[in-house]
Design an enzyme around this catalytic site. Sequence first.
Site, PDB file in Angstrom:
ATOM      1  N   CYS A   8       0.865  -1.187   0.000  1.00  0.00           N
ATOM      2  CA  CYS A   8       0.000   0.000   0.000  1.00  0.00           C
ATOM      3  C   CYS A   8       0.897   1.232   0.000  1.00  0.00           C
ATOM      4  CB  CYS A   8      -0.974  -0.031   1.180  1.00  0.00           C
ATOM      5  SG  CYS A   8      -0.183  -0.060   2.804  1.00  0.00           S
ATOM      6  N   ASN A  11       2.258   1.358   4.393  1.00  0.00           N
ATOM      7  CA  ASN A  11       2.551   0.065   5.047  1.00  0.00           C
ATOM      8  C   ASN A  11       2.223   0.095   6.548  1.00  0.00           C
ATOM      9  OD1 ASN A  11       5.445  -2.121   5.650  1.00  0.00           O
ATOM     10  ND2 ASN A  11       3.380  -2.706   5.114  1.00  0.00           N
ATOM     11  N   CYS A  13      -1.521   0.561   7.334  1.00  0.00           N
ATOM     12  CA  CYS A  13      -2.965   0.256   7.439  1.00  0.00           C
ATOM     13  C   CYS A  13      -3.361  -0.945   6.581  1.00  0.00           C
ATOM     14  CB  CYS A  13      -3.814   1.466   7.043  1.00  0.00           C
ATOM     15  SG  CYS A  13      -3.519   2.942   8.032  1.00  0.00           S
ATOM     16  N   ARG A  14      -3.422  -0.743   5.272  1.00  0.00           N
ATOM     17  CA  ARG A  14      -3.987  -1.780   4.403  1.00  0.00           C
ATOM     18  C   ARG A  14      -3.093  -2.992   4.224  1.00  0.00           C
ATOM     19  NH1 ARG A  14      -5.064   2.213  -0.388  1.00  0.00           N
ATOM     20  NH2 ARG A  14      -3.255   3.148   0.651  1.00  0.00           N
ATOM     21  N   SER A  15      -1.824  -2.780   3.839  1.00  0.00           N
ATOM     22  CA  SER A  15      -0.999  -3.965   3.552  1.00  0.00           C
ATOM     23  C   SER A  15      -0.669  -4.780   4.806  1.00  0.00           C
ATOM     24  CB  SER A  15       0.258  -3.610   2.742  1.00  0.00           C
ATOM     25  OG  SER A  15       1.078  -2.682   3.392  1.00  0.00           O
ATOM     26  N   ASP A 126      -8.065   3.702   0.817  1.00  0.00           N
ATOM     27  CA  ASP A 126      -7.190   4.194   1.887  1.00  0.00           C
ATOM     28  C   ASP A 126      -8.034   4.657   3.078  1.00  0.00           C
ATOM     29  OD1 ASP A 126      -5.441   5.590   3.495  1.00  0.00           O
ATOM     30  OD2 ASP A 126      -4.554   6.754   1.861  1.00  0.00           O
TER      31      ASP A 126
HETATM   32  P1  4NP Z   1      -1.836   2.717   4.091  1.00  0.00           P
HETATM   33  O1  4NP Z   1      -2.526   4.030   4.698  1.00  0.00           O
HETATM   34  O2  4NP Z   1      -1.274   3.097   2.759  1.00  0.00           O
HETATM   35  O3  4NP Z   1      -2.985   1.768   3.996  1.00  0.00           O
HETATM   36  O4  4NP Z   1      -0.783   2.283   5.098  1.00  0.00           O
HETATM   37  C1  4NP Z   1      -1.870   5.270   4.778  1.00  0.00           C
HETATM   38  C2  4NP Z   1      -0.986   5.506   5.815  1.00  0.00           C
HETATM   39  C3  4NP Z   1      -0.390   6.743   5.905  1.00  0.00           C
HETATM   40  C4  4NP Z   1      -0.666   7.717   4.978  1.00  0.00           C
HETATM   41  C5  4NP Z   1      -1.542   7.472   3.935  1.00  0.00           C
HETATM   42  C6  4NP Z   1      -2.148   6.216   3.852  1.00  0.00           C
HETATM   43  N1  4NP Z   1      -0.062   8.992   5.098  1.00  0.00           N
HETATM   44  O5  4NP Z   1      -0.385   9.857   4.272  1.00  0.00           O
HETATM   45  O6  4NP Z   1       0.753   9.207   5.988  1.00  0.00           O
END
Ligand code: 4NP
Length: 164
Positions: A8, A11, A13-15, A126
């Site tokens: 993602c 790294n 939340c989703r992955s 996201d």
């Molecule tokens: P992820 O979520 O890609 O699912 O881990 C996010 C985590 C942090 C951010 C964006 C999405 N950020 O902008 O910091």
Amino acid sequence: MTRVCFVCLGNICRSPTAEGVFQDLVNQAGLNDVIAVDSAGTAAYHAGEQADARSRQEAASRGIHITSVGRQFHSADFGRFDYVLAMDRANLQALRRVPGADQFAGTLELFRSFDAQSRPQADVPDPYYGGVDGFATVFDLCEAAARGLLDHIRKDLGHPEPSR
Ligand code: 4NP
């Protein structure tokens, strides 16, 4: 060994959710000596951090313990994995720009392409700036895609599920 990396943006939340859910399915199937699971982010903002508390809490409420630590996806990862699975189209595009992507002999795809119920090009959205509902949705979408992915890999390995 078949090696899978979920990717993602951050790294956190989703992955990590996809990794935790898929690892649990692999363990339940008794295939952890033949399928290895990891995750990474296309960005480095959260490298070294544990997963977002909201992701960990959602997963824990469903019996899954997320232990991954954030790291950025690197060019060398294309040599280490058979499946590199992006959570959304933006991250798939970002992965295609990582040096070595054009020589990658494995599968570089959207994770949800393994969910037969999903629409083509479907993303795991996201959840970072939204409410807790988004984290429950992420878990559900990851679970559906993870089941499809395990079926796919089992068939590929010649270990189809015995009774279904
Ligand atoms: P992820 O979520 O890609 O699912 O881990 C996010 C985590 C942090 C951010 C964006 C999405 N950020 O902008 O910091």
